[in-house]
Design an enzyme around this catalytic site. Sequence first.
Site, PDB file in Angstrom:
ATOM      1  N   LYS A 135      63.423 -38.292  95.862  1.00 44.85           N
ATOM      2  CA  LYS A 135      64.703 -38.975  96.142  1.00 44.85           C
ATOM      3  C   LYS A 135      65.604 -37.983  96.861  1.00 44.85           C
ATOM      4  O   LYS A 135      65.492 -36.771  96.651  1.00 44.85           O
ATOM      5  CB  LYS A 135      65.369 -39.412  94.828  1.00 44.85           C
ATOM      6  CG  LYS A 135      66.398 -40.505  95.001  1.00 44.85           C
ATOM      7  CD  LYS A 135      65.768 -41.880  94.998  1.00 44.85           C
ATOM      8  CE  LYS A 135      66.774 -42.960  95.347  1.00 44.85           C
ATOM      9  NZ  LYS A 135      66.221 -44.309  95.197  1.00 44.85           N
ATOM     10  N   ASP A 175      68.639 -46.525 100.308  1.00 45.33           N
ATOM     11  CA  ASP A 175      69.146 -46.720  98.945  1.00 45.33           C
ATOM     12  C   ASP A 175      70.631 -47.047  99.125  1.00 45.33           C
ATOM     13  O   ASP A 175      71.034 -47.483 100.218  1.00 45.33           O
ATOM     14  CB  ASP A 175      68.920 -45.458  98.091  1.00 45.33           C
ATOM     15  CG  ASP A 175      69.183 -45.686  96.601  1.00 45.33           C
ATOM     16  OD1 ASP A 175      68.347 -46.323  95.944  1.00 45.33           O
ATOM     17  OD2 ASP A 175      70.242 -45.258  96.093  1.00 45.33           O
TER      18      ASP A 175
HETATM   19  P1  NDP Z   1      73.701 -51.149  98.832  1.00 48.80           P
HETATM   20  O1  NDP Z   1      74.411 -49.947  99.315  1.00 48.80           O
HETATM   21  O2  NDP Z   1      73.140 -52.109  99.800  1.00 48.80           O
HETATM   22  O3  NDP Z   1      74.631 -51.974  97.806  1.00 48.80           O
HETATM   23  C1  NDP Z   1      75.141 -51.356  96.684  1.00 48.80           C
HETATM   24  C2  NDP Z   1      76.045 -52.337  95.971  1.00 48.80           C
HETATM   25  O4  NDP Z   1      76.426 -51.772  94.719  1.00 48.80           O
HETATM   26  C3  NDP Z   1      77.334 -52.611  96.735  1.00 48.80           C
HETATM   27  O5  NDP Z   1      77.781 -53.900  96.442  1.00 48.80           O
HETATM   28  C4  NDP Z   1      78.274 -51.543  96.160  1.00 48.80           C
HETATM   29  O6  NDP Z   1      79.650 -51.875  96.251  1.00 48.80           O
HETATM   30  C5  NDP Z   1      77.848 -51.544  94.701  1.00 48.80           C
HETATM   31  N1  NDP Z   1      78.115 -50.245  94.093  1.00 48.80           N
HETATM   32  C6  NDP Z   1      77.657 -49.045  94.498  1.00 48.80           C
HETATM   33  N2  NDP Z   1      78.134 -48.078  93.703  1.00 48.80           N
HETATM   34  C7  NDP Z   1      78.907 -48.689  92.786  1.00 48.80           C
HETATM   35  C8  NDP Z   1      79.673 -48.231  91.697  1.00 48.80           C
HETATM   36  N3  NDP Z   1      79.741 -46.925  91.399  1.00 48.80           N
HETATM   37  N4  NDP Z   1      80.336 -49.150  90.944  1.00 48.80           N
HETATM   38  C9  NDP Z   1      80.282 -50.467  91.249  1.00 48.80           C
HETATM   39  N5  NDP Z   1      79.579 -50.961  92.288  1.00 48.80           N
HETATM   40  C10 NDP Z   1      78.897 -50.082  93.031  1.00 48.80           C
HETATM   41  O7  NDP Z   1      72.529 -50.569  97.873  1.00 48.80           O
HETATM   42  P2  NDP Z   1      71.199 -51.291  97.382  1.00 48.80           P
HETATM   43  O8  NDP Z   1      71.435 -52.733  97.183  1.00 48.80           O
HETATM   44  O9  NDP Z   1      70.097 -50.835  98.254  1.00 48.80           O
HETATM   45  O10 NDP Z   1      70.982 -50.574  95.963  1.00 48.80           O
HETATM   46  C11 NDP Z   1      71.505 -51.112  94.753  1.00 48.80           C
HETATM   47  C12 NDP Z   1      70.751 -50.506  93.582  1.00 48.80           C
HETATM   48  O11 NDP Z   1      69.343 -50.828  93.700  1.00 48.80           O
HETATM   49  C13 NDP Z   1      70.818 -48.998  93.443  1.00 48.80           C
HETATM   50  O12 NDP Z   1      70.780 -48.639  92.082  1.00 48.80           O
HETATM   51  C14 NDP Z   1      69.517 -48.545  94.110  1.00 48.80           C
HETATM   52  O13 NDP Z   1      69.096 -47.264  93.665  1.00 48.80           O
HETATM   53  C15 NDP Z   1      68.579 -49.635  93.636  1.00 48.80           C
HETATM   54  N6  NDP Z   1      67.373 -49.801  94.419  1.00 48.80           N
HETATM   55  C16 NDP Z   1      67.414 -50.124  95.756  1.00 48.80           C
HETATM   56  C17 NDP Z   1      66.255 -50.317  96.447  1.00 48.80           C
HETATM   57  C18 NDP Z   1      66.249 -50.786  97.856  1.00 48.80           C
HETATM   58  O14 NDP Z   1      65.159 -51.143  98.349  1.00 48.80           O
HETATM   59  N7  NDP Z   1      67.382 -50.837  98.548  1.00 48.80           N
HETATM   60  C19 NDP Z   1      64.930 -50.081  95.819  1.00 48.80           C
HETATM   61  C20 NDP Z   1      64.988 -49.838  94.385  1.00 48.80           C
HETATM   62  C21 NDP Z   1      66.175 -49.679  93.749  1.00 48.80           C
HETATM   63  P3  NDP Z   1      80.562 -51.097  97.343  1.00 48.80           P
HETATM   64  O15 NDP Z   1      80.141 -51.664  98.654  1.00 48.80           O
HETATM   65  O16 NDP Z   1      81.960 -51.390  96.957  1.00 48.80           O
HETATM   66  O17 NDP Z   1      80.223 -49.628  97.228  1.00 48.80           O
END
Ligand code: NDP
Length: 455
Positions: A135, A175
């Site tokens: 990561k 991510d």
């Molecule tokens: P994105 O950046 O596309 O979206 C993240 C979302 O989570 C946004 O809505 C963001 O809001 C919100 N968010 C981020 N940090 C916080 C926080 N501290 N408190 C509240 N809301 C928060 O990321 P992904 O959708 O790709 O990833 C989401 C999760 O899924 C993560 O945990 C990631 O590790 C996991 N994941 C992702 C994969 C992938 O293929 N993308 C694969 C496996 C796991 P805002 O825009 O306001 O920051």
Amino acid sequence: MAIWHTKTDQPDIVPRFMHWLEQRNPGEIEFHQAVYEVGVNVLPFLREHPEYMEAAIFGRLTEPDRIVSFRVVWEDDQGKVQINRGYRVQHCNAIGPYKGGIRFHPSVNQSILKFLAFEQTFKNSLTGLSLGGGKGGADFDPKGKSDREVMRFCQAFMTELHRHIGADTDVPAGDIGVGAREVSYMFGQYKRLANRFTGVLTGKGLSFGGSEIRAEATGYGTVYMMQDMLAARGESIDGRTAVISGSGNVAQFTAEKLLALGAKPLTLSDSSGFIYDPAGLDDDKLAWVRELKNVRRGRIKEYADEFGCEYHAGERPWKVPCDMAFPCSTENELDVDDARTLLKNGCIGVSEGANMPSRQSAIDVFQQARILFAPSKAANAGGVAVSGLEMAQNSMRMSWSRDELNTQLRKIMLDIHNRCEQYGRESDDYINYLKGANVAGFVKVADAMLAYGVM
Ligand code: NDP
């Protein structure tokens, strides 16, 4: 005392291990939490498998192969020099090249990336593909930055990272904060520096080596996992209500698959608050959210203004009554009180799209109540699985169709479900998916490490 000399029959093996780990990694609370979540299942399992204990396999797995930390210097639109810190944690390549996403978020630090890389190793093993765990990321916040600023940052980040990665060495992906735009900038810079067109990143655009279904895979897989857990109880998703957190990649495709299967998603969120739409999202509203989040990069509050529903500033959506919950934003977003509220309101299942979104105390509540609970390392493994398929396509210099890839993803998720069931079924027939995922993920990596000898 070295932990690998601890006798497996000692009842306090977990606290003793954790004491050793915490002393070696002071202050890294997210990393401690992730190791505890695995150790609480794997350490007792070692009682029946002293060969792993004698070879110190679990202890070795808590020490990454290496961590690279580096300075990232770039110029903003005002010509000011900006400094960030970048990392790559190469956790374990026992069963394949290091593989795992890159996160750009101000909260990124070594503890968070060590927890994510540790989890990734078990998750990647569970997919059944040959993928090690890694990561990376940086404490850079893409929010509020222009496209050109993001481009300059990505190029500066890759200027150092390119020395440490490669199609057979370490293959990063997206991510939080790293989507198609960022992957494209980073891939372009790698290609320029290395003078090689190889599958060094996944999540690429379709016109330059990307794979169909990769964008959808994590969210779709999280829903497939729920579908399989419900099927094991003779039930289905159709007609059920769902609460989703987040509104990024994983949340969007979780909502899309839920709609396709006849469920009703009620909420989405971002770091500022959540929307509650009692009428439920539909395909048109979701298309609007995609434009809002992926193109205009706006805030979820605008959904409430557009569609006339509730917006709850500064809150998470767990108080909304639902049948199923899908935490899809970030780690530790669901605590013990949220878990109790979900239960009280009739929730029967949780599938984790985000990494480690539920605190251990919340997981305990779900498991004690015997509701369905799919931990992230199983539930969100669809993303890395299709990344593995993207690597396979890049090696062959061919691409598979959308249908073919969705069929493969569906099968991989069912296999993960079944592996969890194999190792996680308890005496009262409850399937402890967390234990199943931890033990099944561990065994494959541990067997490879045993075969290699002491290193
Ligand atoms: P994105 O950046 O596309 O979206 C993240 C979302 O989570 C946004 O809505 C963001 O809001 C919100 N968010 C981020 N940090 C916080 C926080 N501290 N408190 C509240 N809301 C928060 O990321 P992904 O959708 O790709 O990833 C989401 C999760 O899924 C993560 O945990 C990631 O590790 C996991 N994941 C992702 C994969 C992938 O293929 N993308 C694969 C496996 C796991 P805002 O825009 O306001 O920051």
